[in-house]
Motif scaffolding. Structure first.
Motif, PDB file in Angstrom:
ATOM      1  N   LEU A 204      25.529   3.775  16.164  1.00 48.87           N
ATOM      2  CA  LEU A 204      25.920   3.888  14.762  1.00 48.87           C
ATOM      3  C   LEU A 204      24.670   3.803  13.892  1.00 48.87           C
ATOM      4  O   LEU A 204      23.979   2.781  13.900  1.00 48.87           O
ATOM      5  CB  LEU A 204      26.884   2.761  14.380  1.00 48.87           C
ATOM      6  CG  LEU A 204      28.114   2.570  15.266  1.00 48.87           C
ATOM      7  CD1 LEU A 204      28.894   1.340  14.811  1.00 48.87           C
ATOM      8  CD2 LEU A 204      28.997   3.809  15.232  1.00 48.87           C
ATOM      9  N   ASP A 205      24.357   4.864  13.161  1.00 49.16           N
ATOM     10  CA  ASP A 205      23.198   4.888  12.275  1.00 49.16           C
ATOM     11  C   ASP A 205      23.661   4.930  10.826  1.00 49.16           C
ATOM     12  O   ASP A 205      24.642   5.617  10.495  1.00 49.16           O
ATOM     13  CB  ASP A 205      22.320   6.110  12.551  1.00 49.16           C
ATOM     14  CG  ASP A 205      21.445   5.935  13.780  1.00 49.16           C
ATOM     15  OD1 ASP A 205      20.906   4.824  13.964  1.00 49.16           O
ATOM     16  OD2 ASP A 205      21.302   6.900  14.566  1.00 49.16           O
ATOM     17  N   TYR A 206      22.901   4.216   9.972  1.00 52.30           N
ATOM     18  CA  TYR A 206      23.245   4.253   8.552  1.00 52.30           C
ATOM     19  C   TYR A 206      21.979   4.163   7.712  1.00 52.30           C
ATOM     20  O   TYR A 206      21.069   3.373   8.010  1.00 52.30           O
ATOM     21  CB  TYR A 206      24.195   3.101   8.186  1.00 52.30           C
ATOM     22  CG  TYR A 206      24.962   3.377   6.913  1.00 52.30           C
ATOM     23  CD1 TYR A 206      26.097   4.182   6.930  1.00 52.30           C
ATOM     24  CD2 TYR A 206      24.529   2.874   5.694  1.00 52.30           C
ATOM     25  CE1 TYR A 206      26.794   4.470   5.761  1.00 52.30           C
ATOM     26  CE2 TYR A 206      25.224   3.147   4.530  1.00 52.30           C
ATOM     27  CZ  TYR A 206      26.351   3.957   4.563  1.00 52.30           C
ATOM     28  OH  TYR A 206      27.030   4.251   3.407  1.00 52.30           O
ATOM     29  N   ASP A 207      21.935   4.990   6.666  1.00 51.30           N
ATOM     30  CA  ASP A 207      20.820   5.004   5.727  1.00 51.30           C
ATOM     31  C   ASP A 207      21.040   3.871   4.716  1.00 51.30           C
ATOM     32  O   ASP A 207      22.000   3.898   3.939  1.00 51.30           O
ATOM     33  CB  ASP A 207      20.762   6.356   5.020  1.00 51.30           C
ATOM     34  CG  ASP A 207      19.529   6.516   4.148  1.00 51.30           C
ATOM     35  OD1 ASP A 207      19.048   5.512   3.598  1.00 51.30           O
ATOM     36  OD2 ASP A 207      19.044   7.660   4.011  1.00 51.30           O
TER      37      ASP A 207
ATOM     38  N   TRP B 280      21.865   4.174   0.883  1.00 50.04           N
ATOM     39  CA  TRP B 280      23.200   4.524   0.396  1.00 50.04           C
ATOM     40  C   TRP B 280      24.021   3.297  -0.014  1.00 50.04           C
ATOM     41  O   TRP B 280      25.135   3.434  -0.524  1.00 50.04           O
ATOM     42  CB  TRP B 280      23.968   5.283   1.475  1.00 50.04           C
ATOM     43  CG  TRP B 280      23.328   6.586   1.869  1.00 50.04           C
ATOM     44  CD1 TRP B 280      22.377   7.283   1.189  1.00 50.04           C
ATOM     45  CD2 TRP B 280      23.611   7.337   3.049  1.00 50.04           C
ATOM     46  NE1 TRP B 280      22.038   8.426   1.876  1.00 50.04           N
ATOM     47  CE2 TRP B 280      22.784   8.495   3.026  1.00 50.04           C
ATOM     48  CE3 TRP B 280      24.470   7.173   4.131  1.00 50.04           C
ATOM     49  CZ2 TRP B 280      22.792   9.450   4.026  1.00 50.04           C
ATOM     50  CZ3 TRP B 280      24.488   8.125   5.137  1.00 50.04           C
ATOM     51  CH2 TRP B 280      23.661   9.255   5.076  1.00 50.04           C
TER      52      TRP B 280
ATOM     53  N   ARG C  88      16.775   2.018   7.194  1.00 52.83           N
ATOM     54  CA  ARG C  88      17.723   2.546   8.176  1.00 52.83           C
ATOM     55  C   ARG C  88      18.216   1.410   9.059  1.00 52.83           C
ATOM     56  O   ARG C  88      17.466   0.453   9.338  1.00 52.83           O
ATOM     57  CB  ARG C  88      17.037   3.619   9.026  1.00 52.83           C
ATOM     58  CG  ARG C  88      17.922   4.301  10.059  1.00 52.83           C
ATOM     59  CD  ARG C  88      17.129   5.406  10.735  1.00 52.83           C
ATOM     60  NE  ARG C  88      17.863   6.032  11.829  1.00 52.83           N
ATOM     61  CZ  ARG C  88      17.360   6.995  12.613  1.00 52.83           C
ATOM     62  NH1 ARG C  88      16.137   7.446  12.387  1.00 52.83           N
ATOM     63  NH2 ARG C  88      18.085   7.509  13.598  1.00 52.83           N
TER      64      ARG C  88
ATOM     65  N   ARG D 271      20.573   0.623  12.682  1.00 52.14           N
ATOM     66  CA  ARG D 271      21.241   1.174  13.870  1.00 52.14           C
ATOM     67  C   ARG D 271      21.954   0.061  14.620  1.00 52.14           C
ATOM     68  O   ARG D 271      21.376  -1.010  14.880  1.00 52.14           O
ATOM     69  CB  ARG D 271      20.230   1.859  14.797  1.00 52.14           C
ATOM     70  CG  ARG D 271      20.798   2.224  16.178  1.00 52.14           C
ATOM     71  CD  ARG D 271      19.848   3.083  16.974  1.00 52.14           C
ATOM     72  NE  ARG D 271      19.778   4.434  16.407  1.00 52.14           N
ATOM     73  CZ  ARG D 271      19.024   5.413  16.917  1.00 52.14           C
ATOM     74  NH1 ARG D 271      18.270   5.188  17.983  1.00 52.14           N
ATOM     75  NH2 ARG D 271      19.023   6.610  16.355  1.00 52.14           N
TER      76      ARG D 271
ATOM     77  N   VAL E  66      25.943  -3.100   4.984  1.00 56.49           N
ATOM     78  CA  VAL E  66      25.769  -2.160   6.090  1.00 56.49           C
ATOM     79  C   VAL E  66      26.763  -2.444   7.220  1.00 56.49           C
ATOM     80  O   VAL E  66      27.194  -1.529   7.935  1.00 56.49           O
ATOM     81  CB  VAL E  66      24.316  -2.199   6.621  1.00 56.49           C
ATOM     82  CG1 VAL E  66      23.990  -3.525   7.293  1.00 56.49           C
ATOM     83  CG2 VAL E  66      24.076  -1.050   7.596  1.00 56.49           C
TER      84      VAL E  66
ATOM     85  N   ARG F 205      29.827  -0.537   6.492  1.00 60.16           N
ATOM     86  CA  ARG F 205      29.595   0.900   6.685  1.00 60.16           C
ATOM     87  C   ARG F 205      29.545   1.263   8.169  1.00 60.16           C
ATOM     88  O   ARG F 205      30.052   2.315   8.577  1.00 60.16           O
ATOM     89  CB  ARG F 205      28.300   1.325   5.985  1.00 60.16           C
ATOM     90  CG  ARG F 205      28.268   1.004   4.497  1.00 60.16           C
ATOM     91  CD  ARG F 205      29.498   1.556   3.783  1.00 60.16           C
ATOM     92  NE  ARG F 205      29.536   1.157   2.374  1.00 60.16           N
ATOM     93  CZ  ARG F 205      30.620   1.085   1.651  1.00 60.16           C
ATOM     94  NH1 ARG F 205      31.813   1.370   2.187  1.00 60.16           N
ATOM     95  NH2 ARG F 205      30.562   0.716   0.384  1.00 60.16           N
ATOM     96  N   TRP F 206      28.940   0.407   8.979  1.00 57.61           N
ATOM     97  CA  TRP F 206      28.947   0.642  10.424  1.00 57.61           C
ATOM     98  C   TRP F 206      30.389   0.732  10.946  1.00 57.61           C
ATOM     99  O   TRP F 206      30.722   1.652  11.697  1.00 57.61           O
ATOM    100  CB  TRP F 206      28.253  -0.512  11.147  1.00 57.61           C
ATOM    101  CG  TRP F 206      26.767  -0.389  11.290  1.00 57.61           C
ATOM    102  CD1 TRP F 206      26.012   0.743  11.195  1.00 57.61           C
ATOM    103  CD2 TRP F 206      25.871  -1.466  11.597  1.00 57.61           C
ATOM    104  NE1 TRP F 206      24.693   0.440  11.408  1.00 57.61           N
ATOM    105  CE2 TRP F 206      24.578  -0.901  11.664  1.00 57.61           C
ATOM    106  CE3 TRP F 206      26.026  -2.819  11.807  1.00 57.61           C
ATOM    107  CZ2 TRP F 206      23.442  -1.671  11.950  1.00 57.61           C
ATOM    108  CZ3 TRP F 206      24.907  -3.589  12.089  1.00 57.61           C
ATOM    109  CH2 TRP F 206      23.628  -3.016  12.156  1.00 57.61           C
TER     110      TRP F 206
ATOM    111  N   GLU G 277      32.280   3.788  10.008  1.00 51.47           N
ATOM    112  CA  GLU G 277      31.878   4.926  10.836  1.00 51.47           C
ATOM    113  C   GLU G 277      32.499   4.815  12.234  1.00 51.47           C
ATOM    114  O   GLU G 277      32.924   5.818  12.824  1.00 51.47           O
ATOM    115  CB  GLU G 277      30.355   4.985  10.959  1.00 51.47           C
ATOM    116  CG  GLU G 277      29.848   6.143  11.807  1.00 51.47           C
ATOM    117  CD  GLU G 277      28.333   6.181  11.925  1.00 51.47           C
ATOM    118  OE1 GLU G 277      27.837   6.802  12.878  1.00 51.47           O
ATOM    119  OE2 GLU G 277      27.643   5.577  11.075  1.00 51.47           O
TER     120      GLU G 277
END
Length: 472
Positions: free
Chosen positions: A387-390, A393, A407, A409, A462, A465-466, A469
């Motif tokens: 799982l990747d997230y910027d 955002w 970033r 992960r 985050v 958000r992970w 996703e």
């Protein structure tokens, strides 16, 4: 020479040895610590504390420059002289009085000098004048002497009298230019530091920066260093080093290029400080890493323990302290039950060293990681989802900086639906790491982590958000 007898002898009074001694003392044992330098060890005087003290002003200045309103108030660069004064204060001016007082208050004896194993459960200590004292242990001897910088076998390097990490963190006269050999944690952090001091830095890293973490982390740090004016050279090796008549160094590289600098720093790895502690007395190779089990006992020698860097399990202060607590507890239990057959000794053994080692690299951007990377998880045969997230955002990131870059992960073991690794890259991400460490160590199911609601607006969002996703 009559030997003074204790239940436990600890060779090395750094934070690792202190933790072993403290836990064993609390367990009812009599303990003596042997130290040839300063009580408090490498971390207090030459590594963690001084390096982070030196890095912090540059990090604070860069953070201010990323926020309108603060950026306009910043009128200068890092004040090097003031930074060095602060470093000296946090390193207690290399005076270990307070640490010695702590030992005494904890009921732990101290013998200063160089300790060597000279027999079964026996250590002989030679002080600065060569006067020897013999110590005898009823139950165990612990080696917690740490590690030292590795000097690679490069022609001319030793003769050039390079800096090691100790010289860099203890710097008095900041060089105008510095060549750094190695792109690991020490190399990357010192490149960040001296670039903030205005030094012209060249990093020579054969395999890139920060090997062992996710590749995007090293790439981000390399870009930031380059943007700050450093010269980062990867894929090349140093073939020869010469110290010129002007006092500077010339490094000849494998691609035919030369690098000239006022000073050279070697940051290519570590070696155990076990070369002259009497390992041959117990049939071990002097200068070798100590092979230990999860109770930190040296395999094949039932009364000898190797704790911290010397066992090469995890060369990090916090992991060494963790090992120290485990070893101290186990030694105390075994001393109280010496006639009981060897068996697992409860939960507090050093199992975290296998798969849940957290680390923060204080570069710009910061890098924080725990557990598996994608590569190591796949190599371990795990069926994973990445799982990747910027981080830019996330609303909380915009509170920290006007142009936040980062970033995150997560590595999820799909069979068990638990987190087995996490990596964060960005400003201030070190403070995110312990939550991830708890999730990894606790093997908390993702279905349950959904109910750990992150505060808004923080970059901890985050986690939400992970899981969005990942899905339910």
């Amino acid at each position: 020479m009559t030997a003074r007898e204790y239940d436990l002898i600890v060779i090395g009074a750094g934070p690792v040895g202190e933790n072993v001694a403290d836990r064993a003392t609390q367990g009812g044992l009599s303990v003596v610590v042997v130290e040839s330098e300063l009580v408090g060890g490498e971390c207090s005087y030459w590594a963690c504390i001084p390096s982070k003290a030196l890095l912090r002003p540059g990090a604070a200045l860069r953070a201010a420059r990323r926020v309108k309103g603060a950026a306009e108030a910043v009128t200068g660069d890092v004040d090097v002289a003031a930074t060095l004064v602060r470093r000296d204060e946090l390193a207690h001016h290399w005076d270990d009085t307070s640490q010695v007082e702590w030992l005494a208050g904890a009921g732990i004896d101290l013998v200063r000098g160089h300790g060597r194993i000279t027999g079964e459960r026996e250590v002989t200590v030679a002080d600065a004048d060569g006067i020897e004292k013999r110590l005898s242990a009823r139950h165990a001897v612990v080696v917690s002497t740490g590690s030292a910088a590795l000097l690679p076998d490069i022609p001319g390097l030793r003769e050039a009298q390079p800096w090691t990490s100790r010289d860099a963190t203890g710097v008095r006269d900041v060089p105008a230019s510095l060549a750094i050999l190695g792109g690991g944690v020490v190399g990357a952090e010192m490149a960040t530091l001296f670039t903030s001091f205005g030094t012209a830095v060249t990093v020579i890293a054969r395999s890139g920066l920060l090997r062992g973490v996710e590749p995007f982390a090293g790439e981000a740090v390399s870009k930031a260093l380059t943007d700050a004016g450093a010269d980062v050279r990867t894929g090349v090796e140093v073939e020869r080093v010469e110290r010129g008549e002007d006092g500077g160094v010339v490094l000849s590289l494998s691609d035919g290029a030369e690098v000239r600098a006022e000073q050279v720093l070697v940051a290519t790895g570590r070696v155990p400080r076990t070369a002259d502690i009497g390992l041959e007395t117990v049939g071990l190779e002097p200068g070798s890493w100590l092979d230990v089990d999860d109770t930190l006992r040296v395999r094949g020698v039932d009364w000898l323990y190797g704790v911290g860097d010397v066992n090469h399990r995890a060369l990090l202060t916090h992991q060494g302290k963790y090992q120290g607590r485990a070893a101290g507890d186990v030694i105390a239990v075994r001393a109280r039950a010496a006639d009981v057959d060897d068996r697992p000794w409860g939960a507090h053994v050093a199992t975290a060293d296998h798969s849940a080692v957290p680390q923060v690299v204080f570069t710009d951007p910061e890098v924080a990681a725990v557990g598996h990377t994608e590569e190591s998880a796949r190599a371990a045969g795990l069926g994973i989802r990445v799982l990747d997230y910027d981080l830019s955002w996330i609303a909380g990131a915009s509170e920290l900086a006007d142009d936040y870059r980062g970033r995150a992960r997560a590595i999820v073991d799909e069979e068990r639906r638990v987190l087995v690794g996490a990596t964060f890259v960005g400003q201030d991400v070190g403070e995110l790491l312990h939550a991830a460490t708890i999730a990894v160590v606790g093997e908390v199911p993702i279905d349950r982590l959904w109910h750990a609601v992150p505060s808004y607006p923080t970059i901890s969002e985050v986690w939400l958000r992970w899981f969005e996703e990942y899905g339910r």
